[in-house]
Each structure stands twice: as C-alpha cells, then as structure tokens.
Design a protein around this motif. Structure first.
Motif, PDB file in Angstrom:
ATOM      1  N   ALA A   9      23.942 -12.488 -11.220  1.00 30.89           N
ATOM      2  CA  ALA A   9      22.611 -12.875 -11.697  1.00 30.89           C
ATOM      3  C   ALA A   9      22.634 -14.281 -12.270  1.00 30.89           C
ATOM      4  O   ALA A   9      21.702 -15.074 -12.061  1.00 30.89           O
ATOM      5  CB  ALA A   9      22.120 -11.876 -12.739  1.00 30.89           C
ATOM      6  N   LYS A  10      23.693 -14.633 -12.988  1.00 31.03           N
ATOM      7  CA  LYS A  10      23.817 -15.952 -13.618  1.00 31.03           C
ATOM      8  C   LYS A  10      23.981 -17.064 -12.588  1.00 31.03           C
ATOM      9  O   LYS A  10      23.676 -18.230 -12.864  1.00 31.03           O
ATOM     10  CB  LYS A  10      25.021 -15.961 -14.567  1.00 31.03           C
ATOM     11  N   SER A  11      24.476 -16.709 -11.399  1.00 29.66           N
ATOM     12  CA  SER A  11      24.791 -17.735 -10.397  1.00 29.66           C
ATOM     13  C   SER A  11      23.554 -18.451  -9.876  1.00 29.66           C
ATOM     14  O   SER A  11      23.643 -19.587  -9.398  1.00 29.66           O
ATOM     15  CB  SER A  11      25.562 -17.106  -9.228  1.00 29.66           C
ATOM     16  N   SER A  12      22.410 -17.809  -9.935  1.00 31.11           N
ATOM     17  CA  SER A  12      21.155 -18.418  -9.468  1.00 31.11           C
ATOM     18  C   SER A  12      20.012 -17.723 -10.200  1.00 31.11           C
ATOM     19  O   SER A  12      19.517 -16.693  -9.760  1.00 31.11           O
ATOM     20  CB  SER A  12      21.007 -18.257  -7.951  1.00 31.11           C
ATOM     21  N   ALA A  35      20.398 -13.815 -23.991  1.00 36.05           N
ATOM     22  CA  ALA A  35      21.682 -14.168 -24.585  1.00 36.05           C
ATOM     23  C   ALA A  35      22.788 -14.232 -23.525  1.00 36.05           C
ATOM     24  O   ALA A  35      23.687 -15.078 -23.595  1.00 36.05           O
ATOM     25  CB  ALA A  35      22.056 -13.157 -25.673  1.00 36.05           C
ATOM     26  N   LEU A  36      22.696 -13.347 -22.530  1.00 39.43           N
ATOM     27  CA  LEU A  36      23.662 -13.349 -21.429  1.00 39.43           C
ATOM     28  C   LEU A  36      23.414 -14.486 -20.440  1.00 39.43           C
ATOM     29  O   LEU A  36      24.260 -14.778 -19.601  1.00 39.43           O
ATOM     30  CB  LEU A  36      23.585 -12.018 -20.668  1.00 39.43           C
ATOM     31  N   GLU A  37      22.221 -15.086 -20.538  1.00 37.30           N
ATOM     32  CA  GLU A  37      21.775 -16.120 -19.582  1.00 37.30           C
ATOM     33  C   GLU A  37      21.825 -15.581 -18.162  1.00 37.30           C
ATOM     34  O   GLU A  37      22.234 -16.269 -17.223  1.00 37.30           O
ATOM     35  CB  GLU A  37      22.624 -17.381 -19.716  1.00 37.30           C
ATOM     36  N   ALA A  38      21.369 -14.316 -18.007  1.00 34.38           N
ATOM     37  CA  ALA A  38      21.405 -13.648 -16.707  1.00 34.38           C
ATOM     38  C   ALA A  38      20.083 -13.744 -15.962  1.00 34.38           C
ATOM     39  O   ALA A  38      20.023 -13.408 -14.771  1.00 34.38           O
ATOM     40  CB  ALA A  38      21.783 -12.185 -16.885  1.00 34.38           C
ATOM     41  N   ALA A  39      19.012 -14.149 -16.629  1.00 31.67           N
ATOM     42  CA  ALA A  39      17.702 -14.318 -15.990  1.00 31.67           C
ATOM     43  C   ALA A  39      16.797 -15.100 -16.931  1.00 31.67           C
ATOM     44  O   ALA A  39      17.023 -15.150 -18.149  1.00 31.67           O
ATOM     45  CB  ALA A  39      17.067 -12.959 -15.684  1.00 31.67           C
TER      46      ALA A  39
END
Length: 322
Positions: A9-12, A35-39
């Motif tokens: 998810a973090k990759s793009s 916080a995870l910077e996942a979306a």
C-alpha cells in the motif's frame, strides 16, 4: 503478511474515503493508517466536529482531508453527474441532491469524479447501504455480472480466501462461476496462487442433489471461461484441504488436498464457515473484499474491530493501485 500488505500500500499511495466519522472506530483506524503512511485518507464530515472527536480520542487526524457533505462546489458537480448517470431511472438534479445527503452516495460520487480512489464503509451502516450506490454508479467490471464478498483468512501458517461470505445469498450456477473466477483474481492480487475449490456436501459424483448439481454446473462454466485456472468441484471441505482424504476421494484433482480458495454455494455456508474459523482457529479475517466492481468499494461488519478497519483500508488501497 499484514506487514507485506502495508508495504504494498505504501509503494503507491491511494486516496481512500471514509463516510462514517460518527463512529470512533473509523476515526481511530484512519489515524493508524495515516501513521503507517499506507494511504491518503478523506473523511466526509465537518472539520470542527472531526477535530473535536480527534481531541477526545487523543488521535492525530491532521493529515486527513476533511470534506464537508455540504461543500457547494462538490455538490454541484456530483448532483449534475449523478442525475446524468441515473437519468433513465428518473433521477433529476433535485432527486440527486436528496440522494447525496446519504454519505455513501456522496463518497461513491467522489470516486466517480476522481476525487478519491476507493471507499470503506459499513461500520454503522448495512451492507446494502454500502453496495447499492456502488452498483448504481460505479457498476461491475466488464464480463462480471455478480458482486461478491471474500475474506482473506490469515492462519498461523498459511493464507486462504473464502467466498462468498457477505453478498450473494443463493447464487445460481452462472453466478457461482462468476464468484469463483473473481475469487481467483482476488487471491492473485494479494499474492496467493489460486487453487479453487467449489465446496459441497458431495465430492465428485459421490452424492446428488440440487446444490451438488449447481456446483457441478458452476465448475464447468468456470473451466470453460478460464481453462488455465486450477479449479475443481464439487469438493467436500476435507477433500479440498486434506491430502490424505483427497487421495481417496479425488485422486486426480488439480486442487483437492491443496485448495486455498474456497467458494461456498450459499451465503449461509460461507458466512458461518468464516466466522467459525475466525473464532475457533484464531484466524484473522480480512474483509469482506467486494469483488467485481469497477472501482474498489469495501464493506465492514458492524462488529468490526479497529484492526479490521485498518486492514480493510489497506486492502482497498492496494486494489486501487490496479
């Protein structure tokens, strides 16, 4: 595996809209995903109310985009487009404006207009409330006629996919084949090489009955549509998952004994089995992932934990990358 999903998810980064800020679990999940910077996160609601909730919950939502459902510019665009899309159903701009008071319709129109990439809803609304706008506005993928709900089942030593556990109550053979094909594609999207078992109380020709016949027909339809897909049915659950049972009951099957995608012929079965595995085998159930829609819209159980919502947002973000 959950860490790997977060990494994907973090990759793009994709923008996921959440239309239920009235539910504290949704806000807590949004804060964790940020916080995870996942979306990227969009929350539909009023900024002052969401800010007050964030302070009360001691969470950080400063990176979220807050969109008021009363935003005049967006309402004008969405109202016009919704009336255009639903004109044949008698939807005027006045009717469209009324429909947009429902946050699920507003969020779905955000996706339709390119203001968001996917939606997660259902923490405090029904599955029908989440799916109906998506079916009317986003619609199904070309060649797909059946929307279904699958769960990624994370066990301590392996990953399976169960479907349909959320949407189609009693699919006919053609719909069941659709669900099997969609489930194989979902498994592939999330790193599981699909071996699809259509589950029944009978293995091969050992039994007879209406549902057995339906599963046989569905298996053949799926094979005809996707001849390279590893699929078999009808299979009893033990024959699908246990190599010793498979050797006795279905020795020449490409799937028996090693299935990892389980397609159930009735919602009663699928829903009960996934919950039984979740509660008795400590499996983490990620989903339901709605399959077959043109853009990712995913439903939550109203009993969802914050962790469940986080996982579903991440899953939706990955789907949106495709």
């Amino acid at each position: 595996y959950q860490a790997e999903l977060t990494k994907r998810a973090k990759s793009s980064l994709r923008k996921i809209v959440l239309p239920e800020p009235e539910d504290d679990r949704v806000l807590k999940a949004a804060a964790q995903v940020l916080a995870l910077e996942a979306a990227e996160i969009v929350i539909i609601g009023e900024e002052n109310q969401i800010s007050d909730s964030a302070k009360r919950l001691d969470i950080d939502l400063s990176a979220a985009e807050i969109v008021s459902p009363h935003d005049k510019e967006k309402l004008a665009r969405y109202r016009s487009r919704l009336a255009e899309l639903r004109a044949k159903k008698g939807v005027t701009e006045e009717k469209a404006e009324e429909m947009l008071k429902d946050s699920a319709y507003f969020a779905t129109m955000m996706i339709e207009n390119g203001d968001a990439d996917g939606m997660v809803s259902g923490a405090c609304h029904t599955t029908a409330n989440t799916i109906r706008p998506a079916l009317q506005i986003i619609k199904t993928k070309p060649g797909v006629s059946t929307v279904s709900g699958a769960f990624l089942m994370l066990f301590s030593d392996h990953i399976d996919l169960y479907a349909d556990c959320a949407v189609s109550i009693n699919p006919n053979a053609a719909q069941l084949a659709d669900i099997a094909i969609s489930s194989a594609k979902t498994a592939s999207e999330f790193g599981v090489e699909p071996r699809v078992a259509l589950i029944s109380y009978s293995t091969g020709d050992s039994g007879a009955g209406e549902t057995v016949d339906k599963v046989k027909e569905a298996t053949q339809i799926a094979k005809d549509k996707c001849p390279d897909l590893a699929i078999d049915g009808p299979l009893q659950f033990d024959a699908a998952i246990d190599t010793q049972v498979a050797a006795k009951k279905r020795p020449n099957s490409p799937v028996a004994g090693k299935a990892n995608v389980f397609v159930f012929n009735h919602l009663d079965v699928g829903n009960c089995v996934y919950k039984a595995a979740q509660r008795t085998a400590d499996a983490v159930a990620v989903g339901p992932v709605l399959q077959g829609l043109n853009r990712p819209v995913n439903d939550l159980s109203r009993g969802a934990l914050v962790e469940d919502i986080v996982n579903t947002i991440i899953i939706t973000a990955i789907q949106a990358q495709d």
